[in-house]
Scaffold this motif. Structure first.
Motif, PDB file in Angstrom:
ATOM      1  N   ASN A 100       0.815  -1.200   0.035  1.00  0.00           N
ATOM      2  CA  ASN A 100      -0.021   0.126  -0.101  1.00  0.00           C
ATOM      3  C   ASN A 100       0.856   1.282  -0.041  1.00  0.00           C
ATOM      4  O   ASN A 100       0.490   2.257  -0.439  1.00  0.00           O
ATOM      5  CB  ASN A 100      -1.111  -0.007   1.300  1.00  0.00           C
ATOM      6  CG  ASN A 100      -2.074   1.022   1.008  1.00  0.00           C
ATOM      7  OD1 ASN A 100      -2.702   0.935   0.121  1.00  0.00           O
ATOM      8  ND2 ASN A 100      -2.467   1.970   2.035  1.00  0.00           N
ATOM      9  N   ARG A 104       0.470   4.247  -2.817  1.00  0.00           N
ATOM     10  CA  ARG A 104       0.126   5.425  -2.573  1.00  0.00           C
ATOM     11  C   ARG A 104       1.484   6.675  -2.988  1.00  0.00           C
ATOM     12  O   ARG A 104       1.036   7.595  -3.349  1.00  0.00           O
ATOM     13  CB  ARG A 104      -0.159   5.717  -0.967  1.00  0.00           C
ATOM     14  CG  ARG A 104      -1.355   5.054  -0.302  1.00  0.00           C
ATOM     15  CD  ARG A 104      -1.604   5.479   0.947  1.00  0.00           C
ATOM     16  NE  ARG A 104      -2.146   6.605   1.370  1.00  0.00           N
ATOM     17  CZ  ARG A 104      -1.410   7.645   1.832  1.00  0.00           C
ATOM     18  NH1 ARG A 104      -0.306   7.380   2.394  1.00  0.00           N
ATOM     19  NH2 ARG A 104      -2.007   8.672   1.793  1.00  0.00           N
ATOM     20  N   LEU A 107       0.724   6.822  -6.849  1.00  0.00           N
ATOM     21  CA  LEU A 107      -0.698   7.285  -7.403  1.00  0.00           C
ATOM     22  C   LEU A 107      -0.652   9.006  -7.831  1.00  0.00           C
ATOM     23  O   LEU A 107      -1.381   9.336  -8.700  1.00  0.00           O
ATOM     24  CB  LEU A 107      -1.819   7.205  -6.374  1.00  0.00           C
ATOM     25  CG  LEU A 107      -2.220   5.506  -6.508  1.00  0.00           C
ATOM     26  CD1 LEU A 107      -3.415   5.403  -5.387  1.00  0.00           C
ATOM     27  CD2 LEU A 107      -2.956   5.469  -8.081  1.00  0.00           C
ATOM     28  N   SER A 147      -6.763  -4.466  -3.808  1.00  0.00           N
ATOM     29  CA  SER A 147      -6.682  -4.312  -5.274  1.00  0.00           C
ATOM     30  C   SER A 147      -8.148  -4.341  -5.756  1.00  0.00           C
ATOM     31  O   SER A 147      -8.377  -3.545  -6.645  1.00  0.00           O
ATOM     32  CB  SER A 147      -6.170  -5.800  -5.707  1.00  0.00           C
ATOM     33  OG  SER A 147      -4.730  -6.029  -5.416  1.00  0.00           O
ATOM     34  N   TYR A 150      -9.003  -0.647  -4.875  1.00  0.00           N
ATOM     35  CA  TYR A 150      -8.329   0.391  -5.658  1.00  0.00           C
ATOM     36  C   TYR A 150      -8.862   0.208  -7.263  1.00  0.00           C
ATOM     37  O   TYR A 150      -8.753   1.416  -7.785  1.00  0.00           O
ATOM     38  CB  TYR A 150      -6.622  -0.010  -5.742  1.00  0.00           C
ATOM     39  CG  TYR A 150      -6.092   0.728  -4.473  1.00  0.00           C
ATOM     40  CD1 TYR A 150      -6.102   2.283  -4.457  1.00  0.00           C
ATOM     41  CD2 TYR A 150      -5.311  -0.116  -3.829  1.00  0.00           C
ATOM     42  CE1 TYR A 150      -5.341   2.781  -3.277  1.00  0.00           C
ATOM     43  CE2 TYR A 150      -4.610   0.542  -2.755  1.00  0.00           C
ATOM     44  CZ  TYR A 150      -4.670   1.986  -2.400  1.00  0.00           C
ATOM     45  OH  TYR A 150      -3.994   2.644  -1.581  1.00  0.00           O
ATOM     46  N   LEU A 154     -10.215   3.871  -8.607  1.00  0.00           N
ATOM     47  CA  LEU A 154      -9.230   4.537  -9.764  1.00  0.00           C
ATOM     48  C   LEU A 154      -9.579   4.547 -11.176  1.00  0.00           C
ATOM     49  O   LEU A 154      -9.213   5.168 -12.036  1.00  0.00           O
ATOM     50  CB  LEU A 154      -7.863   4.107  -9.565  1.00  0.00           C
ATOM     51  CG  LEU A 154      -7.274   4.093  -8.004  1.00  0.00           C
ATOM     52  CD1 LEU A 154      -6.163   3.210  -8.045  1.00  0.00           C
ATOM     53  CD2 LEU A 154      -7.187   5.615  -7.847  1.00  0.00           C
TER      54      LEU A 154
END
Length: 277
Positions: A100, A104, A107, A147, A150, A154
């Motif tokens: 993670n 992050r 991103l 996953s 996200y 996203l």
């Protein structure tokens, strides 16, 4: 992951490989990657500042990043009760929190570019459990859940998420399995206390008898996902030649249908589709 890195470089891709201590214990590997044209950054996924500086360095050296492959991980083997809380923390620190941290860190760059692929290496043991892998099972189930979330949160920004689910392979990973630290707990298990050792030996024998279970097929699967066009990539890719792959693929298909139906019922099915920018 070294094999994947080398194959990507030989195919003409630009690769920034992260590792701990590239000027010390991993000098040989770092030099091998650099000799093929790769770039090295020093990252310890358990350290927030190391991740931040390493990702920033990778972006600076490469110009931009298109794909993040999260492969750092540690396995375990032993009776679950004998793993202490600190043992579990050590596993989750790498397999979950480290993953993670990397996501992050990259991103903001992906958001700025309105594109990017996050490829998380999970495990078939993130889809089911078998004895003596308890904390590892739990960590990989967490990777699967992260996953999933996200992916949906996203997708509208053009950022893709995919999972590789390998079975067990004859690599150094087996030799580095974390064993439980609270061995006093094993007194209650009698003869079963020896079961993990017997089980692992049997699995290693099965691997030796099955040359098709070659780490190369994992590298090939990772590269296949990376080189597939955005919007066409499978969310989950199973990699296994030991008899577990087909049942897990069927399970994944059932979950995909269930998920799609629930999202449709709540009017959010569009979150399951990548919006290619």
């Amino acid at each position: 992951m070294l094999l994947t890195t080398k194959l990507l470089l030989l195919q003409g891709h630009n690769v920034v490989a992260s590792m701990r201590d590239p000027k010390g214990r991993n000098t040989k590997i770092a030099n091998e990657i650099k000799s093929l044209g790769g770039t090295i950054v020093n990252i310890d996924v358990t350290d927030e500042s190391s991740v931040a500086s390493g990702v920033a360095s990778a972006i600076e050296q490469a110009g931009h990043i298109d794909v993040l492959v999260n492969n750092a991980g540690i396995g375990v083997h032993g009776i679950q009760e004998s793993f202490s809380s600190d043992d579990l923390k050590a596993v989750f620190e790498i397999n979950v929190f480290g993953l993670n941290r990397m996501i992050r860190a990259i991103l903001p760059h992906f958001h700025q570019r309105r594109s990017g692929l996050i490829l998380n290496v999970s495990s078939l043991l993130g889809r089911m459990t078998i004895p003596f892998y308890g904390p590892y099972n739990a960590s990989k189930w967490a990777v699967e859940a992260l996953s999933e979330n996200y992916r949906t949160e996203l997708s509208s920004f053009g950022i893709d998420v995919a999972i590789i689910e390998p079975g067990g392979f004859p690599t150094e990973f087996i030799g580095r399995l974390l064993k439980p630290s609270d061995t006093a707990r094993l007194k209650s298990y009698g003869d079963m206390a020896n079961a993990p050792k017997t089980s692992l030996e049997g699995f290693e024998q099965a691997l030796s008898a099955n040359p098709a279970q070659n780490p190369r097929i994992v590298a090939d699967a990772i590269i296949q996902v990376i080189t597939t066009a955005p919007g066409s990539r499978p969310f989950r890719t199973v990699v296994d030649k030991m008899g577990m792959g087909e049942p897990i693929e069927a399970y994944n298909q059932q979950l995909a249908t269930l998920t799609k139906n629930i999202y449709q019922a709540f009017g959010t099915a569009d979150m399951l589709e990548l919006k290619v920018q």
